[in-house]
Design an enzyme around this catalytic site. Structure first.
Site, PDB file in Angstrom:
ATOM      1  CG  HIS A  67      -0.377  -0.200   2.593  1.00  0.00           C
ATOM      2  ND1 HIS A  67      -0.029  -1.475   3.136  1.00  0.00           N
ATOM      3  CD2 HIS A  67       0.276   0.739   3.487  1.00  0.00           C
ATOM      4  CE1 HIS A  67       0.654  -1.156   4.202  1.00  0.00           C
ATOM      5  NE2 HIS A  67       0.768  -0.133   4.538  1.00  0.00           N
ATOM      6  CB  CYS A 175       2.173   0.412  10.785  1.00  0.00           C
ATOM      7  SG  CYS A 175       0.849   0.848   9.582  1.00  0.00           S
TER       8      CYS A 175
END
Length: 358
Positions: A67, A175
């Site tokens: 991503h 994250c």
């Protein structure tokens, strides 16, 4: 917005031809470019590879979620791809990967797509869902599978203990990009805790901000705290609580181990230094490089909007000069600055992280 709104049938690849990681990434990006969802192949590829340099997005169990939130993305899109051969994607569990979700998020977009991406992680954590995806033969079947799953009740914000007075934990997941791993770790912790009869509330520090925020009461009643994060999170509130601090990947792959450690009574008690700006205490100490990496990435993440915003303001100034009749050279300078800003945004994180990985 639901995940079905982002899953585009026209870009799906149900028989990936590539057999190694980089080629798989390129094949998926090419499909996004060919169908107009990504405007620049190399720019988006740099973003994807920069994210892979932090931690592999091969999450294990045959699933990968590469991503990037990127200036080359025209429209928020999730590409589903399936390999009938399996690929060595440097997965966290070392196994072959055959299911891929490439997430393309536009820079500066609103947060509706992030909610859908969190929803995607919930589907993938459900027993048997991935196996059903492996059996699909058409894009319509993929969408229908998600439609059927969406009819089921949503996951509760808090998992209650199996027995009255049972153990209760709190956790935080985060994250560096705040898209995939953040929510996968949340789902894993909730799922495993429920299976073990343990109560848990998981706060997410995602790209859209803090979700399911822990209250002072939550923290007070918790037996211990689990931090599964690759960037700095608010720590002072956990002063005096037993705390385990691990990378976000452990929240996904070593979930039961973290919960057992939190329940064991052997977790080190967290102490906030002078009541503020605490050093991070953990049952598993971070190396000097690891601690530097975490704080560096948090700082880079915070500073990027200022860097980009400054470049845009300068560009607007040059554009106004051009409109007011300044010679053509100002427009050329404006173009150069815009290109430099795009490159800086993509490369700052990539190059700094490559120097500081642990």
């Amino acid at each position: 917005m639901k995940i079905q709104d982002l899953l585009r049938k026209d870009v799906m690849l149900l028989d990936l031809q590539a057999t190694e990681k980089k080629a798989v990434i390129e094949e998926m990006i090419q499909s996004l470019v060919d169908h107009g969802y990504v405007t620049d192949f190399e720019t988006f590829k740099e973003g994807i590879l920069a994210r892979e340099a932090l931690t592999s997005t091969g999450l294990g169990d045959g699933i990968a979620m590469p991503h990037s939130k990127n200036t080359a993305v025209k429209e928020a899109t999730v590409l589903f791809a399936k390999s009938n051969k399996g690929v060595d994607y440097e997965s966290l569990d070392g196994q072959q990967t055959d299911l891929f979700f490439m997430i393309a998020a536009p820079e500066g977009a609103n947060d509706t797509h992030l909610a859908a991406l969190a929803e995607l992680s919930q589907y993938l954590m459900k027993d048997g869902f991935a196996d059903k995806l492996r059996q699909v033969t058409s894009p319509d079947q993929v969408i229908e599978l998600f439609n059927q799953a969406s009819e089921k009740a949503e996951e509760p914000a808090v998992v209650e203990p199996a027995n009255e007075g049972g153990a209760f934990l709190v956790a935080v997941t985060a994250c560096t990009t705040g898209i995939a791993h953040t929510y996968m770790a949340q789902e894993a912790l909730q799922k495993v805790a429920a299976e073990m009869g343990v109560g848990i509330k998981v706060e997410t520090n995602g790209a859209s901000g803090v979700g399911n925020k822990l209250t002072a009461e939550d923290i007070k009643k918790a037996k211990a705290v689990i931090i599964a994060a690759d960037k700095a999170v608010e720590m002072n509130r956990f002063d005096g609580k037993p705390l385990i601090n691990r990378p976000v990947a452990d929240g996904i792959r070593k979930t039961e181990e973290l919960i057992n450690l939190a329940l064991s009574g052997n977790a080190e008690v967290y102490k906030a230094a002078n009541g503020s700006g605490a050093a991070e205490s953990s049952n598993e100490k971070l190396s000097l490089g690891g601690a530097f990496y975490k704080h560096l990435m948090s700082g880079v993440s915070q500073m990027l909007p200022f860097v980009i915003g400054g470049g845009i303001m300068i560009a607007i100034a040059f554009l106004l000069d051009q409109i007011l009749g300044v010679p053509k050279i100002s427009f050329l300078i404006w173009e150069v600055i815009m290109r430099l800003q795009r490159s800086l945004k993509q490369l700052v994180e990539q190059h700094l992280v490559s120097c500081c990985r642990y």
